[in-house]
Design a protein around this motif. Structure first.
Motif, PDB file in Angstrom:
ATOM      1  N   LYS A 111      18.339   4.415   1.685  1.00 50.04           N
ATOM      2  CA  LYS A 111      18.572   5.082   2.968  1.00 50.04           C
ATOM      3  C   LYS A 111      19.131   4.135   4.019  1.00 50.04           C
ATOM      4  CE  LYS A 111      14.619   8.156   2.209  1.00 50.04           C
ATOM      5  NZ  LYS A 111      13.256   8.517   2.710  1.00 50.04           N
ATOM      6  N   LYS A 112      18.646   2.874   4.016  1.00 55.09           N
ATOM      7  CA  LYS A 112      19.042   1.945   5.070  1.00 55.09           C
ATOM      8  C   LYS A 112      18.609   0.534   4.709  1.00 55.09           C
ATOM      9  CE  LYS A 112      14.864   3.443   7.479  1.00 55.09           C
ATOM     10  NZ  LYS A 112      14.345   4.192   8.630  1.00 55.09           N
ATOM     11  N   SER A 113      19.121  -0.435   5.452  1.00 57.17           N
ATOM     12  CA  SER A 113      18.747  -1.832   5.250  1.00 57.17           C
ATOM     13  C   SER A 113      17.279  -2.025   5.610  1.00 57.17           C
ATOM     14  CB  SER A 113      19.617  -2.732   6.129  1.00 57.17           C
ATOM     15  OG  SER A 113      19.126  -4.052   6.141  1.00 57.17           O
ATOM     16  N   TRP A 114      16.610  -2.959   4.909  1.00 59.36           N
ATOM     17  CA  TRP A 114      15.182  -3.171   5.152  1.00 59.36           C
ATOM     18  C   TRP A 114      14.891  -3.635   6.577  1.00 59.36           C
ATOM     19  CZ3 TRP A 114      12.734  -7.623   6.709  1.00 59.36           C
ATOM     20  CH2 TRP A 114      13.463  -8.821   6.635  1.00 59.36           C
ATOM     21  N   ILE A 115      15.867  -4.226   7.231  1.00 61.49           N
ATOM     22  CA  ILE A 115      15.663  -4.686   8.611  1.00 61.49           C
ATOM     23  C   ILE A 115      15.361  -3.507   9.537  1.00 61.49           C
ATOM     24  CG2 ILE A 115      16.770  -5.860  10.567  1.00 61.49           C
ATOM     25  CD1 ILE A 115      18.384  -7.468   8.573  1.00 61.49           C
ATOM     26  N   GLN A 116      15.785  -2.312   9.137  1.00 63.23           N
ATOM     27  CA  GLN A 116      15.549  -1.115   9.935  1.00 63.23           C
ATOM     28  C   GLN A 116      14.247  -0.412   9.561  1.00 63.23           C
ATOM     29  OE1 GLN A 116      19.544   0.437   8.750  1.00 63.23           O
ATOM     30  NE2 GLN A 116      19.835   0.744  10.937  1.00 63.23           N
ATOM     31  N   PHE A 117      13.531  -0.933   8.567  1.00 63.97           N
ATOM     32  CA  PHE A 117      12.258  -0.325   8.167  1.00 63.97           C
ATOM     33  C   PHE A 117      11.249  -0.419   9.307  1.00 63.97           C
ATOM     34  CE2 PHE A 117      12.713  -1.212   3.295  1.00 63.97           C
ATOM     35  CZ  PHE A 117      13.762  -0.312   3.257  1.00 63.97           C
ATOM     36  N   GLU A 118      10.336   0.526   9.346  1.00 63.66           N
ATOM     37  CA  GLU A 118       9.298   0.537  10.368  1.00 63.66           C
ATOM     38  C   GLU A 118       7.917   0.226   9.794  1.00 63.66           C
ATOM     39  OE1 GLU A 118       9.577   4.335  12.220  1.00 63.66           O
ATOM     40  OE2 GLU A 118      11.438   3.866  13.285  1.00 63.66           O
ATOM     41  N   LYS A 119       7.802   0.216   8.461  1.00 64.19           N
ATOM     42  CA  LYS A 119       6.511  -0.039   7.818  1.00 64.19           C
ATOM     43  C   LYS A 119       6.629  -1.240   6.870  1.00 64.19           C
ATOM     44  CE  LYS A 119       5.026   4.771   8.160  1.00 64.19           C
ATOM     45  NZ  LYS A 119       4.600   5.983   7.413  1.00 64.19           N
ATOM     46  N   ILE A 120       6.771  -2.410   7.479  1.00 64.27           N
ATOM     47  CA  ILE A 120       6.889  -3.670   6.730  1.00 64.27           C
ATOM     48  C   ILE A 120       5.564  -4.412   6.837  1.00 64.27           C
ATOM     49  CG2 ILE A 120       8.123  -5.849   6.499  1.00 64.27           C
ATOM     50  CD1 ILE A 120      10.483  -4.535   7.955  1.00 64.27           C
ATOM     51  N   ARG A 121       4.960  -4.679   5.691  1.00 66.36           N
ATOM     52  CA  ARG A 121       3.682  -5.393   5.686  1.00 66.36           C
ATOM     53  C   ARG A 121       3.941  -6.893   5.504  1.00 66.36           C
ATOM     54  NH1 ARG A 121      -1.082  -3.191   5.670  1.00 66.36           N
ATOM     55  NH2 ARG A 121      -0.207  -1.169   5.035  1.00 66.36           N
ATOM     56  N   PRO A 122       3.378  -7.741   6.365  1.00 61.89           N
ATOM     57  CA  PRO A 122       3.626  -9.182   6.243  1.00 61.89           C
ATOM     58  C   PRO A 122       2.756  -9.833   5.172  1.00 61.89           C
ATOM     59  CG  PRO A 122       2.182  -8.768   8.101  1.00 61.89           C
ATOM     60  CD  PRO A 122       2.550  -7.421   7.554  1.00 61.89           C
ATOM     61  N   MET A 123       3.337 -10.737   4.432  1.00 58.95           N
ATOM     62  CA  MET A 123       2.599 -11.590   3.505  1.00 58.95           C
ATOM     63  C   MET A 123       2.686 -13.002   4.078  1.00 58.95           C
ATOM     64  SD  MET A 123       3.145 -12.192  -0.589  1.00 58.95           S
ATOM     65  CE  MET A 123       3.759 -13.858  -0.752  1.00 58.95           C
ATOM     66  N   GLU A 157       0.822  -1.202   0.000  1.00 57.73           N
ATOM     67  CA  GLU A 157       0.000   0.000   0.000  1.00 57.73           C
ATOM     68  C   GLU A 157       0.861   1.258   0.000  1.00 57.73           C
ATOM     69  OE1 GLU A 157      -2.878  -0.032   3.116  1.00 57.73           O
ATOM     70  OE2 GLU A 157      -3.733  -1.974   2.526  1.00 57.73           O
ATOM     71  N   GLU A 158       0.267   2.349  -0.435  1.00 61.87           N
ATOM     72  CA  GLU A 158       0.981   3.625  -0.457  1.00 61.87           C
ATOM     73  C   GLU A 158       1.498   3.938   0.943  1.00 61.87           C
ATOM     74  OE1 GLU A 158       1.288   7.533  -2.841  1.00 61.87           O
ATOM     75  OE2 GLU A 158      -0.209   6.042  -3.316  1.00 61.87           O
ATOM     76  N   GLY A 159       2.775   4.278   1.039  1.00 63.86           N
ATOM     77  CA  GLY A 159       3.380   4.578   2.329  1.00 63.86           C
ATOM     78  C   GLY A 159       4.132   3.412   2.943  1.00 63.86           C
ATOM     79  N   ASP A 160       3.905   2.192   2.432  1.00 66.45           N
ATOM     80  CA  ASP A 160       4.658   1.035   2.916  1.00 66.45           C
ATOM     81  C   ASP A 160       6.115   1.136   2.465  1.00 66.45           C
ATOM     82  OD1 ASP A 160       2.350   0.056   3.980  1.00 66.45           O
ATOM     83  OD2 ASP A 160       2.080  -1.563   2.518  1.00 66.45           O
ATOM     84  N   GLN A 161       6.993   0.558   3.258  1.00 67.00           N
ATOM     85  CA  GLN A 161       8.403   0.470   2.874  1.00 67.00           C
ATOM     86  C   GLN A 161       8.740  -0.895   2.277  1.00 67.00           C
ATOM     87  OE1 GLN A 161       9.619   1.612   6.933  1.00 67.00           O
ATOM     88  NE2 GLN A 161      10.885   3.201   5.994  1.00 67.00           N
ATOM     89  N   ALA A 162       7.983  -1.908   2.674  1.00 65.13           N
ATOM     90  CA  ALA A 162       8.274  -3.260   2.182  1.00 65.13           C
ATOM     91  C   ALA A 162       7.101  -4.190   2.439  1.00 65.13           C
ATOM     92  CB  ALA A 162       9.525  -3.816   2.869  1.00 65.13           C
ATOM     93  N   VAL A 163       7.040  -5.223   1.630  1.00 63.00           N
ATOM     94  CA  VAL A 163       6.204  -6.394   1.891  1.00 63.00           C
ATOM     95  C   VAL A 163       7.152  -7.579   1.972  1.00 63.00           C
ATOM     96  CG1 VAL A 163       4.546  -8.016   0.882  1.00 63.00           C
ATOM     97  CG2 VAL A 163       4.063  -5.565   0.840  1.00 63.00           C
TER      98      VAL A 163
END
Length: 227
Positions: A189-201, A127-133
């Protein structure tokens, strides 16, 4: 902005060396095609070949996959070393494109039970605003029930709480490597492990099996043949 078939780069990383299962990315799986070829063909069932890239230090894999017409990257010595991280490999692949991807979908060859439906699901979930799925599965045992041993020899719950029923526990997941979908600007900007908006699949444990050992290979082949 959301990912789609035009603004997403599909990256398949496949190293030549493997300590757990030698040459696992290039040898036949279940009596047929290699894990890498299977990953490429799954990607081609959804994306155009111009959006798919293989990055490898394995000349055999470059030969195996040349017929698919995708973009191939022969990794340099630095990116092929044990010290190289996946973030560096991803950014290198992004920078080598003749177009500017807004999103990157990472498909590791070692997840042979991945299907086109998983790729489509990841695109739809973002979704818009997500950093990762990120593909995950429920762990066999909830961490709240994990026990650790103290110096006195007794064992205790690692997470102290009064919850007894599993259905009352906070959901927790294991990352299985089946699929990752990243916002490219966030990756820079940074490694995905540091993301705060990760959506689980969320997928089942058997769908998300990741081949790292001979035992994993045996189980994955058996599931693949019998499913």
């Amino acid at each position: 902005m959301r990912p789609n078939l035009e603004n997403t780069l599909v990256l398949i990383p496949a190293r030549a060396n493997s300590k757990g299962v030698p040459k696992k990315n290039s040898k036949p799986f279940a009596g047929g095609k290699s894990l890498t070829v299977r990953a490429i063909e799954t990607a081609l069932s959804v994306f155009d070949k111009s959006k798919i890239t293989l990055t490898t230090d394995d000349q055999e894999l470059l030969s195996q996959t040349q017929q698919h017409g995708i973009f191939q990257i022969k990794r340099n010595e630095k990116l092929a070393s044990d010290e190289a991280g996946m973030l560096e490999v991803m950014l290198d692949a992004i920078d080598r494109q003749s177009w500017k991807p807004s999103f990157l979908m990472l498909l590791q060859p070692t997840s042979p039970l991945r299907t086109k439906l998983h790729l489509q699901q990841a695109l739809n979930l973002f979704e818009e605003g997500d950093q990762a799925v990120v593909a995950v599965n429920e762990p066999k045992g909830h961490p709240f029930y994990t026990l650790f041993q103290e110096e006195n020899g007794y064992i205790h719950k690692f997470q102290k709480n009064t919850i007894v029923r599993r259905q009352d526990l906070t959901p927790m997941y294991d990352v299985n490597g089946l699929i990752y979908l990243f916002d490219v600007d966030e990756l820079r900007k940074k490694s995905w492990i540091q993301f705060e908006k990760i959506r689980p699949m969320v997928v089942s444990i058997w769908q998300g099996i990741d081949i790292d050992t001979p035992e994993d290979w045996f189980i994955a082949e058996k599931i693949f043949i019998e499913k």
